[in-house]
Write a protein that holds these residues in place. Structure first.
Motif, PDB file in Angstrom:
ATOM      1  N   LYS A 183      -5.322   8.245 -13.005  1.00  0.00           N
ATOM      2  CA  LYS A 183      -4.260   7.957 -12.588  1.00  0.00           C
ATOM      3  C   LYS A 183      -5.016   7.481 -11.347  1.00  0.00           C
ATOM      4  CE  LYS A 183       0.786   9.384 -10.788  1.00  0.00           C
ATOM      5  NZ  LYS A 183       1.527   9.713 -10.892  1.00  0.00           N
ATOM      6  N   THR A 184      -5.792   8.233 -10.573  1.00  0.00           N
ATOM      7  CA  THR A 184      -6.409   7.490  -9.656  1.00  0.00           C
ATOM      8  C   THR A 184      -7.200   6.863  -9.596  1.00  0.00           C
ATOM      9  OG1 THR A 184      -6.668  10.333  -9.272  1.00  0.00           O
ATOM     10  CG2 THR A 184      -8.444   8.940  -7.567  1.00  0.00           C
TER      11      THR A 184
ATOM     12  N   VAL B 178       1.132  -1.497  -0.396  1.00  0.00           N
ATOM     13  CA  VAL B 178       0.073   0.175  -0.421  1.00  0.00           C
ATOM     14  C   VAL B 178       0.867   1.062  -0.403  1.00  0.00           C
ATOM     15  CG1 VAL B 178      -1.987   0.939   1.573  1.00  0.00           C
ATOM     16  CG2 VAL B 178      -1.580  -0.987   1.283  1.00  0.00           C
TER      17      VAL B 178
ATOM     18  N   ALA C 255       2.574   5.744  -6.737  1.00  0.00           N
ATOM     19  CA  ALA C 255       1.704   6.314  -7.731  1.00  0.00           C
ATOM     20  C   ALA C 255       1.048   7.404  -7.058  1.00  0.00           C
ATOM     21  CB  ALA C 255       0.548   4.955  -7.842  1.00  0.00           C
ATOM     22  N   VAL C 256       0.585   7.510  -6.131  1.00  0.00           N
ATOM     23  CA  VAL C 256      -0.196   9.129  -5.871  1.00  0.00           C
ATOM     24  C   VAL C 256       0.599  10.216  -6.041  1.00  0.00           C
ATOM     25  CG1 VAL C 256      -1.572   9.956  -3.729  1.00  0.00           C
ATOM     26  CG2 VAL C 256      -1.618   7.729  -4.490  1.00  0.00           C
TER      27      VAL C 256
ATOM     28  N   LEU D  80       1.923   2.205  -3.438  1.00  0.00           N
ATOM     29  CA  LEU D  80       1.044   2.877  -3.844  1.00  0.00           C
ATOM     30  C   LEU D  80       0.890   4.448  -3.257  1.00  0.00           C
ATOM     31  CD1 LEU D  80      -1.744   0.143  -4.494  1.00  0.00           C
ATOM     32  CD2 LEU D  80      -0.541   1.728  -5.918  1.00  0.00           C
TER      33      LEU D  80
ATOM     34  N   THR E 153      -5.533   1.014   6.963  1.00  0.00           N
ATOM     35  CA  THR E 153      -5.934   1.402   5.218  1.00  0.00           C
ATOM     36  C   THR E 153      -6.127   1.154   4.705  1.00  0.00           C
ATOM     37  OG1 THR E 153      -3.302   1.711   6.105  1.00  0.00           O
ATOM     38  CG2 THR E 153      -3.195   1.664   4.366  1.00  0.00           C
ATOM     39  N   PHE E 154      -7.302  -0.358   4.871  1.00  0.00           N
ATOM     40  CA  PHE E 154      -7.676  -0.850   4.185  1.00  0.00           C
ATOM     41  C   PHE E 154      -9.703  -0.600   3.747  1.00  0.00           C
ATOM     42  CE2 PHE E 154      -4.234  -3.729   4.755  1.00  0.00           C
ATOM     43  CZ  PHE E 154      -3.150  -3.600   2.889  1.00  0.00           C
TER      44      PHE E 154
ATOM     45  N   ASP F  14     -13.128   9.749  -1.563  1.00  0.00           N
ATOM     46  CA  ASP F  14     -12.376   9.062  -3.253  1.00  0.00           C
ATOM     47  C   ASP F  14     -12.583   7.632  -4.328  1.00  0.00           C
ATOM     48  OD1 ASP F  14     -10.324  11.597  -3.629  1.00  0.00           O
ATOM     49  OD2 ASP F  14      -9.023   9.768  -2.061  1.00  0.00           O
TER      50      ASP F  14
ATOM     51  N   LEU G 261      -5.298  -4.822  -3.509  1.00  0.00           N
ATOM     52  CA  LEU G 261      -4.495  -5.175  -1.751  1.00  0.00           C
ATOM     53  C   LEU G 261      -5.240  -5.371  -0.844  1.00  0.00           C
ATOM     54  CD1 LEU G 261      -2.051  -2.623  -2.179  1.00  0.00           C
ATOM     55  CD2 LEU G 261      -2.016  -5.030  -2.260  1.00  0.00           C
TER      56      LEU G 261
ATOM     57  N   VAL H  45      -4.930   3.812  -9.267  1.00  0.00           N
ATOM     58  CA  VAL H  45      -4.468   3.894  -7.655  1.00  0.00           C
ATOM     59  C   VAL H  45      -5.527   3.288  -7.447  1.00  0.00           C
ATOM     60  CG1 VAL H  45      -3.785   4.481  -5.687  1.00  0.00           C
ATOM     61  CG2 VAL H  45      -2.933   6.148  -8.181  1.00  0.00           C
ATOM     62  N   LEU H  46      -7.274   3.531  -7.635  1.00  0.00           N
ATOM     63  CA  LEU H  46      -7.716   3.258  -6.345  1.00  0.00           C
ATOM     64  C   LEU H  46      -7.769   1.463  -6.740  1.00  0.00           C
ATOM     65  CD1 LEU H  46     -10.320   5.962  -6.446  1.00  0.00           C
ATOM     66  CD2 LEU H  46      -9.255   4.644  -4.677  1.00  0.00           C
TER      67      LEU H  46
ATOM     68  N   LYS I 190      -6.246  -0.609  -8.072  1.00  0.00           N
ATOM     69  CA  LYS I 190      -4.572  -1.269  -7.244  1.00  0.00           C
ATOM     70  C   LYS I 190      -5.360  -1.536  -5.651  1.00  0.00           C
ATOM     71  CE  LYS I 190      -1.089  -0.070 -10.772  1.00  0.00           C
ATOM     72  NZ  LYS I 190      -0.395   0.764 -11.140  1.00  0.00           N
ATOM     73  N   LEU I 191      -5.430  -0.272  -5.032  1.00  0.00           N
ATOM     74  CA  LEU I 191      -5.941  -0.476  -3.703  1.00  0.00           C
ATOM     75  C   LEU I 191      -6.928  -1.497  -3.201  1.00  0.00           C
ATOM     76  CD1 LEU I 191      -5.721   3.097  -2.736  1.00  0.00           C
ATOM     77  CD2 LEU I 191      -4.254   1.733  -1.663  1.00  0.00           C
TER      78      LEU I 191
ATOM     79  N   MET J  83      -3.411  14.846  -9.156  1.00  0.00           N
ATOM     80  CA  MET J  83      -3.344  13.940  -9.429  1.00  0.00           C
ATOM     81  C   MET J  83      -4.345  13.479 -10.869  1.00  0.00           C
ATOM     82  SD  MET J  83      -2.497   9.638  -7.447  1.00  0.00           S
ATOM     83  CE  MET J  83      -4.055  10.317  -7.084  1.00  0.00           C
TER      84      MET J  83
ATOM     85  N   PRO K 202      -4.102   3.345  11.450  1.00  0.00           N
ATOM     86  CA  PRO K 202      -3.618   3.135  10.115  1.00  0.00           C
ATOM     87  C   PRO K 202      -3.533   4.690   9.120  1.00  0.00           C
ATOM     88  CG  PRO K 202      -5.657   2.943  11.059  1.00  0.00           C
ATOM     89  CD  PRO K 202      -5.493   3.172  11.883  1.00  0.00           C
ATOM     90  N   PHE K 203      -3.414   4.916   7.954  1.00  0.00           N
ATOM     91  CA  PHE K 203      -2.736   5.357   7.474  1.00  0.00           C
ATOM     92  C   PHE K 203      -3.993   5.397   6.002  1.00  0.00           C
ATOM     93  CE2 PHE K 203       0.821   2.995   5.824  1.00  0.00           C
ATOM     94  CZ  PHE K 203       0.799   2.737   4.942  1.00  0.00           C
ATOM     95  N   ASP K 204      -4.183   7.056   5.723  1.00  0.00           N
ATOM     96  CA  ASP K 204      -4.813   7.102   4.739  1.00  0.00           C
ATOM     97  C   ASP K 204      -4.078   6.958   3.116  1.00  0.00           C
ATOM     98  OD1 ASP K 204      -6.416   7.135   2.347  1.00  0.00           O
ATOM     99  OD2 ASP K 204      -7.245   8.832   3.017  1.00  0.00           O
ATOM    100  N   PRO K 205      -3.926   5.722   2.200  1.00  0.00           N
ATOM    101  CA  PRO K 205      -2.603   5.621   1.091  1.00  0.00           C
ATOM    102  C   PRO K 205      -3.343   7.173   0.375  1.00  0.00           C
ATOM    103  CG  PRO K 205      -4.183   3.527   1.045  1.00  0.00           C
ATOM    104  CD  PRO K 205      -4.537   5.047   2.626  1.00  0.00           C
ATOM    105  N   MET K 206      -4.489   7.608   0.396  1.00  0.00           N
ATOM    106  CA  MET K 206      -4.545   8.651   0.094  1.00  0.00           C
ATOM    107  C   MET K 206      -4.172  10.249   0.018  1.00  0.00           C
ATOM    108  SD  MET K 206      -6.184   7.181  -2.637  1.00  0.00           S
ATOM    109  CE  MET K 206      -6.389   8.473  -4.318  1.00  0.00           C
TER     110      MET K 206
END
Lengths: 131, 557
Positions: free
Chosen positions: B5-6, A23, A30-31, A26, B64-65, B126, B16, B9-10, B12-13, B1, A113-117
Motif C-alpha cells: 500500500k505504501t 495529495v 489511502a494513508v 491520498l 508537500t511535493f 519513505d 501528483l 501511495v508513493l 500516486k504521489l 500500512m 507544506p505538510f508531509d503527506p505521509m
C-alpha cells in the motif's frame, strides 16, 4: 479524555488548490483510512455540510472570494456545526497568526507544506487531544 | 500500512508531483511576466496581487511535493510582494516604489531562479528507501551547492557552471547542515566559511566531496584546509573549465570507489548467502554461484568487476577454474580473488601461478571483506578503463566506440526501435591549439567530453574518435529528438568561456547525425553522419545537420 470520544472517521477539507486536494485525498484516505469530502471553495463547503456531516473540518486560509476564516464563521452560523472542530492549514505560521486563528474558533493550525505521509497522524493527534 | 500500500501511495504521489512540477513551471513564468510588467511600469496592482497569490500557493504546496527549496524561496518572494498586495487602491503613487523595491530585491532574477529549484527534490525517508537515492536531478544533472557569502559571486559561479552541465545553486552557510545530502553531488565552499566554522559543516560519514574556494593560496592555507578534510582546492580567480573538470573527476571517483560488481563462487550455500549479504550491505552488486559449472553463463551475463572464489569446491579446484577462465581472451583481465582458509604459502603461490590474482584468508571480518572487495573493484575498473577509455577524456576509444555502435545497430534490428548516430567536430580547433597552446586545447576537449557526459543519458554511447572528433550514439531516440538534444549541446558548448592567452574565448561545434537503423551496416550510418558533418562544416558550422540522403533509404526518415 473523560467521556468516550467517537473515533474520527469523516473529515471535510476546504481547499481551492486542486493539487493539494489530490495529495490530501491520498494522505487522508489511502494513508489515514479516513472518509474524506473535499470542497473547492467555502461556498461549496457550506452546501455539502448538511449531507456529509463531518466530524472535523480542515480549512485552507487563503482562498479566493471566501477565505478560510470567513468560511469558518459561516459554518459556525449553521445549526448543528457550532462546535465541530476546525483546523486551519496555512503557509503563514507565525505565533501571533496562530493565536488569531485559534481565537476564530479553530482547535489547531497545521503548517503548510505538510508531509503527506504523516498528515493523518497529526490529525489523529489533534482529535485525541480534544477535550 | 502494508508495504504494498505504501508503494502504491508513493507511486500516486509521484504522479501528483509530476503534475505539480508542470503546473509550477507555468506559474513561475506567470509571476515573471507580471513582475516584469510591474517593473516596466505597465502592470496594475491587480497583477502584483495575483503574483502574490501564486507565490503564496507555491510556498504552501511545493514542500508537500518534496520541493522544499522552491517552497522556501517562494515564501521569501511572497513576503517581498506582501506590502504591495495590501495597499490596493493607492497603487498609482507607489509605482516608482514598486519598481525600486523589486529591482532592489533582484526580484525577477530570483523568480526566474525558482525554475531551477524545481529540479531540486527532497525525497522523504519513505521514498528514499524505495527508489535508489539519486544524486542527480530529473534531467540527470548532478546538484552542486555553492556556499559563498557573497551572493553575487555565488550567482556568477552558478551561471558559469551551468553550461558545463552542473546544476549549481547557492545556499546560506547556516542552511547547509539541514540539506538532504543524498541529492547533493558536491559542495563548493568559500575558505573563510570553513575556517570560521573550523570544520566542514556537514555530517561526516557519507558526505559528498567538498571543494574549497580560496582567495589566498599559500602552503599554510592549503595545509589547514587539508587538515579540515576538504577534498579539493581552487584558488581565485576561478578558471571555470578547469574547475568543472576537477569536479567531474572528483564526482566520478566518489561514484566509483563505493560501487562494483562481485561474483561470489562457493559451494557452501550458507557461506555464499552470508558473503552475498555482507557485500550487498556494503553497497556492492553481487551474484552468487554455488555450482562451478554455472560460472561461464553467469559471467557473460553479469559481467562482474571481480570474482571471489573458494579454493576447493567439491571435486572442483578454484585455481583450475581460474586457469580455465583464462582460456577465453575475454576473461584474461578479470580479477580473481581466492577466499580460503589455506595458510600454506606453497599452496597459495601455486594458486596464483594458475591464474588467480589475490588471496583473502578466511576467516575474514565483514568490514575487511567489503573493503577488500571495493578496493579491488575500483582497481579493476581503473585498469579496464585504461584499456578501453581515452586517457584525456575518459570516453570510449575509437575502436570500442565503433563496436558499441555496432552493438546498438544490432539491438535496433532485434528490438525494432530507432537509434541515431552522431559525429561531432570542434570548429577551428587547430587555431585554438596554435593560439593558446595544447594545454588549453586539452581543456576544451575535456570540456566537450564532460558536457556530453552530463547532457546525454547514461545509456548513450559517447566516444572520442580522435583529435577533436567525437562519436555519439543515442539508443531508442527519434532523429528529431536527437537533433534537438545535439542542438542543445552545441548551444551549451558555445556558452562555455575558456581562458586563453589573450582573455576568454569560446569554441563552437558542428554535428552531423544519421538514423543508425536505416542503414544496413553500422559503418554506413557512421559514414552518413560524417557526410552530414561536412555539410554542416561548409554551411557555416556551429549546429546540427541531418544527413540528406534519407529519401534514397530503405526506411526513409
Amino acid at each position: 479524555m473523560g467521556e468516550s470520544v467517537a473515533p474520527l472517521e469523516k473529515i471535510m477539507l476546504v481547499e481551492d488548490e486542486e493539487d493539494i486536494r489530490a495529495v490530501a485525498e491520498l494522505a487522508l484516505e489511502a494513508v489515514g483510512g479516513f472518509t474524506l469530502k473535499t470542497c473547492h471553495s467555502g461556498a461549496n463547503a457550506l452546501e455539502s455540510l448538511d449531507v456529509f456531516r463531518p466530524q472535523l473540518i480542515l480549512l485552507d486560509v487563503m482562498m479566493p472570494s471566501m477565505d478560510g476564516p470567513s468560511t469558518l464563521r459561516a459554518i459556525r452560523d449553521k445549526p448543528g456545526f457550532a462546535n465541530t472542530p476546525a483546523v486551519f492549514m496555512t503557509a503563514k505560521v507565525q505565533p501571533d497568526e496562530v493565536k488569531g486563528y485559534l481565537a476564530l474558533g479553530a482547535v489547531d493550525v497545521i503548517p503548510k507544506p505538510f508531509d503527506p505521509m504523516t498528515l493523518s497522524d497529526r490529525i489523529r493527534e489533534i482529535w485525541d487531544n480534544l477535550d | 500500512m502494508s508495504d504494498e500500500k505504501t508503494a502504491d501511495v508513493l507511486r500516486k504521489l509521484d504522479v501528483l508531483k509530476t503534475r505539480f512540477r508542470e503546473k509550477a513551471s507555468g506559474d513561475i513564468n506567470l509571476v515573471t511576466l507580471m513582475a516584469q510588467d510591474a517593473i516596466a511600469g505597465k502592470g496594475s496592482s491587480d497583477d502584483l496581487l495575483r503574483a502574490y497569490q501564486v507565490l503564496h500557493r507555491l510556498a504552501g504546496s511545493a514542500g508537500t511535493f518534496g520541493f522544499r527549496a522552491l517552497g522556501d524561496e517562494a515564501r521569501a518572494l511572497e513576503l517581498i510582494l506582501k506590502p504591495f498586495s495590501e495597499n490596493d487602491g493607492e497603487a498609482g503613487e507607489s509605482v516608482e516604489k514598486v519598481k525600486d523595491d523589486l529591482h532592489h530585491a533582484r526580484f525577477i532574477e530570483r523568480v526566474e531562479g525558482l525554475e531551477r529549484l524545481l529540479n531540486i527534490e527532497e525525497t522523504s525517508p519513505d521514498t528514499a528507501e524505495m527508489s535508489e537515492s539519486s544524486k542527480v536531478d530529473a534531467a540527470g544533472q548532478p546538484v552542486v551547492l555553492i556556499v559563498e557569502p557573497d551572493q553575487a559571486a555565488a550567482e556568477r559561479l552558478s551561471n558559469a557552471l551551468a553550461p558545463h552541465g552542473f546544476n549549481a545553486y547557492p545556499v546560506a552557510p547556516k542552511n547547509l547542515v539541514s540539506e538532504n545530502l543524498s541529492r547533493i553531488s558536491m559542495v563548493l565552499i568559500r575558505d573563510n566559511v570553513l575556517i570560521a566554522q573550523e570544520q566542514i559543516p556537514l555530517s561526516s560519514g557519507d558526505r559528498p566531496p567538498v571543494i574549497c574556494i580560496g582567495s589566498s593560496d599559500t602552503f599554510e592555507d592549503r595545509y589547514r584546509l587539508a587538515a579540515l578534510g576538504v577534498d579539493g582546492f581552487v584558488s581565485e580567480p576561478i578558471d571555470v573549465p578547469a574547475l568543472a573538470d576537477y569536479m567531474e573527476r572528483l564526482a566520478n571517483e566518489k561514484l566509483e570507489s563505493g560501487s562494483g560488481r562481485v561474483m561470489v563462487i562457493d559451494d557452501d550455500p550458507e557461506l555464499l548467502e552470508r558473503y552475498s549479504l555482507i557485500l550487498e550491505g556494503g553497497g556492492l552488486e553481487v551474484r552468487g554461484v554455488s555450482s562451478p559449472s554455472d560460472i561461464l553463463g553467469v559471467l557473460s551475463e553479469f559481467r562482474p568487476d571481480i570474482i571471489l572464489m573458494d579454493v576447493q569446491m567439491g571435486r572442483f579446484s578454484g585455481p583450475t577454474l581460474a586457469k580455465m577462465l583464462r582460456f577465453d581472451p575475454e576473461w584474461v583481465g578479470l580479477h580473481i580473488i581466492f577466499l580460503s582458509s589455506e595458510e600454506d604459502r606453497e599452496f597459495q603461490f601455486d594458486a596464483l601461478s594458475q591464474g588467480g590474482d589475490d588471496f583473502l584468508t578466511k576467516p575474514v571480518s565483514d568490514r575487511i571483506l567489503v573493503q577488500a572487495a571495493k578496493v579491488r573493484c575500483y582497481r579493476a575498473k581503473q585498469l579496464d578503463k585504461l584499456a578501453s577509455r581515452d586517457s584525456l577524456t575518459g570516453l570510449l576509444k575509437h575502436s570500442l566506440a565503433n563496436s558499441e555502435v555496432a552493438k546498438e545497430h544490432a539491438r535496433c534490428q532485434r528490438l525494432a526501435h530507432h537509434s541515431v548516430v552522431a559525429m561531432l567536430d570542434l570548429d577551428h580547433f587547430k587555431q585554438v591549439n596554435d593560439r593558446h597552446g595544447h594545454r588549453v586545447g586539452d581543456l576544451v576537449i575535456k570540456g566537450l567530453a564532460n558536457l556530453l557526459r552530463h547532457r546525454l543519458r547514461k545509456t548513450d554511447i559517447i566516444g572520442r574518435y580522435g583529435g577533436e572528433e567525437f562519436i555519439v550514439a543515442l539508443p531508442d531516440c527519434s532523429i528529431e529528438d536527437a537533433r534537438q538534444s545535439m542542438q542543445a549541446v552545441c548551444e551549451q558548448m558555445s556558452k562555455i568561456a575558456f581562458s586563453g592567452a589573450g582573455g576568454t574565448f569560446s569554441v563552437t561545434l558542428s554535428i552531423g547525425i544519421a538514423p543508425l537503423d536505416s542503414y544496413e551496416k553500422p559503418e554506413d550510418a557512421i559514414e552518413a553522419a560524417d557526410r552530414a558533418l561536412y555539410v554542416r562544416k561548409s554551411a557555416g558550422r556551429n549546429g546540427v545537420t541531418i544527413v540528406n540522403d534519407l529519401d534514397s533509404m530503405k526506411q526513409g526518415a
